[in-house]
Design an enzyme around this catalytic site. Structure first.
Site, short mmCIF file in Angstrom:
data_model
loop_
_atom_site.label_atom_id
_atom_site.label_comp_id
_atom_site.label_asym_id
_atom_site.label_seq_id
_atom_site.Cartn_x
_atom_site.Cartn_y
_atom_site.Cartn_z
N GLU A 102 12.09 9.79 1.44
CA GLU A 102 12.92 9.75 0.23
C GLU A 102 14.18 10.57 0.47
O GLU A 102 14.17 11.53 1.24
CB GLU A 102 12.15 10.38 -0.94
CG GLU A 102 11.56 9.38 -1.92
CD GLU A 102 12.59 8.68 -2.81
OE1 GLU A 102 13.77 8.56 -2.43
OE2 GLU A 102 12.18 8.24 -3.89
N ASP A 103 15.24 10.21 -0.24
CA ASP A 103 16.44 11.04 -0.21
C ASP A 103 16.26 12.27 -1.09
O ASP A 103 16.57 13.39 -0.71
CB ASP A 103 17.68 10.24 -0.63
CG ASP A 103 17.47 9.49 -1.96
OD1 ASP A 103 16.33 9.44 -2.45
OD2 ASP A 103 18.45 8.95 -2.48
N ASP A 106 13.34 13.89 -7.84
CA ASP A 106 13.87 14.51 -9.05
C ASP A 106 12.70 14.70 -10.02
O ASP A 106 11.96 15.67 -9.91
CB ASP A 106 14.97 13.61 -9.60
CG ASP A 106 15.66 14.16 -10.82
OD1 ASP A 106 15.42 15.33 -11.17
OD2 ASP A 106 16.44 13.43 -11.46
N PHE A 155 23.48 17.16 -10.38
CA PHE A 155 23.63 15.89 -9.69
C PHE A 155 24.37 16.06 -8.37
O PHE A 155 25.35 16.79 -8.28
CB PHE A 155 24.39 14.89 -10.58
CG PHE A 155 24.15 13.47 -10.19
CD1 PHE A 155 22.96 12.83 -10.49
CD2 PHE A 155 25.12 12.76 -9.48
CE1 PHE A 155 22.73 11.52 -10.11
CE2 PHE A 155 24.90 11.45 -9.11
CZ PHE A 155 23.71 10.82 -9.41
N ARG A 168 28.01 7.30 -1.10
CA ARG A 168 26.95 7.20 -0.09
C ARG A 168 27.44 7.46 1.33
O ARG A 168 26.70 7.93 2.17
CB ARG A 168 26.31 5.80 -0.11
CG ARG A 168 25.52 5.49 -1.36
CD ARG A 168 24.64 4.27 -1.12
NE ARG A 168 24.20 3.63 -2.35
CZ ARG A 168 23.16 4.03 -3.08
NH1 ARG A 168 22.47 5.09 -2.73
NH2 ARG A 168 22.82 3.38 -4.18
P1 IMP Z 1 12.75 10.48 -9.62
O1 IMP Z 1 11.93 9.26 -9.85
O2 IMP Z 1 13.17 11.10 -10.93
O3 IMP Z 1 12.11 11.48 -8.69
O4 IMP Z 1 14.12 9.99 -8.98
C1 IMP Z 1 14.26 9.72 -7.66
C2 IMP Z 1 15.49 8.87 -7.41
O5 IMP Z 1 16.53 9.15 -8.35
C3 IMP Z 1 16.07 9.19 -6.05
O6 IMP Z 1 15.51 8.39 -5.05
C4 IMP Z 1 17.55 8.92 -6.27
O7 IMP Z 1 17.83 7.56 -6.01
C5 IMP Z 1 17.79 9.21 -7.73
N1 IMP Z 1 18.39 10.56 -7.93
C6 IMP Z 1 17.78 11.64 -8.46
N2 IMP Z 1 18.61 12.70 -8.50
C7 IMP Z 1 19.77 12.27 -7.96
C8 IMP Z 1 21.03 12.94 -7.68
O8 IMP Z 1 21.25 14.14 -7.96
N3 IMP Z 1 21.97 12.17 -7.10
C9 IMP Z 1 21.79 10.85 -6.79
N4 IMP Z 1 20.64 10.20 -7.02
C10 IMP Z 1 19.63 10.91 -7.60
#
Ligand code: IMP
Length: 178
Positions: A102-103, A106, A155, A168
């Site tokens: 994963e990148d 969150d 963010f 990106r």
């Molecule tokens: P989660 O399901 O809330 O854990 O969100 C994960 C996904 O949300 C990541 O794979 C990202 O694509 C996106 N995301 C969450 N935070 C950020 C951020 O600060 N910048 C850009 N994308 C984010």
């Protein structure tokens, strides 16, 4: 490094390319150490992880396979709260040592919705590798076995991460300034 402007927002330099490179090499070494003699299957989550996955895979000094799937729960800077799978998983994960790339984690919702689907296919082991973790905002408990950086709830863009499609292709990570 200067601030950058993407759409209506300003971002400031946060994690340098050198710091990312060091983290990628450290994680690759940790994975190789933990999977000596094995041939792990990496599942990279598109779109955000493509750059991290590429660098990490190159840094790995061991036999390994990689495939890509697409899950998305984000629009703009706020989570929409639901997960959409738009590209499915073709590889057979039964009996494999699987590592999800994963990148950023969150809320943790994306992965927590996807993991049961994978566990259902009975991999030998299943681990999560993420470049970034917004620990304070993670509400779905997840064990991240391989982690680049813990970051605050702000963010970020760059190194694969976008703000509504832009950012990106930046080689460093920038943080929202305003
Ligand atoms: P989660 O399901 O809330 O854990 O969100 C994960 C996904 O949300 C990541 O794979 C990202 O694509 C996106 N995301 C969450 N935070 C950020 C951020 O600060 N910048 C850009 N994308 C984010």
């Amino acid at each position: 490094m200067d601030t950058i402007r993407l759409h209506d927002k300003t971002f400031k330099p946060y994690i340098t390319a050198e710091e990312i490179d060091l983290a990628v090499k450290r994680i690759a070494a940790e994975i190789a150490r933990d999977h000596a003699g094995a041939k792990p299957l990496f599942i990279a989550i598109l779109n955000g992880s493509f750059m991290f996955a590429s660098d990490l895979f190159k840094a790995l000094r061991m036999p390994a396979e990689i495939c890509f799937i697409k899950l998305a729960s984000y629009k703009g800077t706020k989570s929409t709260g639901h997960v959409i799978t738009s590209i499915g998983l073709d590889d057979d994960v039964f009996g494999r040592d699987v590592i999800i790339i994963e990148d950023i984690v969150d809320t943790g919702k994306t992965l927590s919705q996807f993991l049961p689907q994978l566990e259902h296919q009975q991999p030998k082991s299943l681990k999560i590798c993420s470049l970034l973790h917004k620990k304070e905002t993670t509400v779905y408990p997840l064990e991240i076995s391989y982690l680049g950086f813990t970051i605050p709830d702000r963010f970020v863009v760059g190194y694969g991460l976008d703000y509504d499609g832009l950012g990106r292709n930046i080689g460093e990570i920038y943080q929202l300034a305003d």
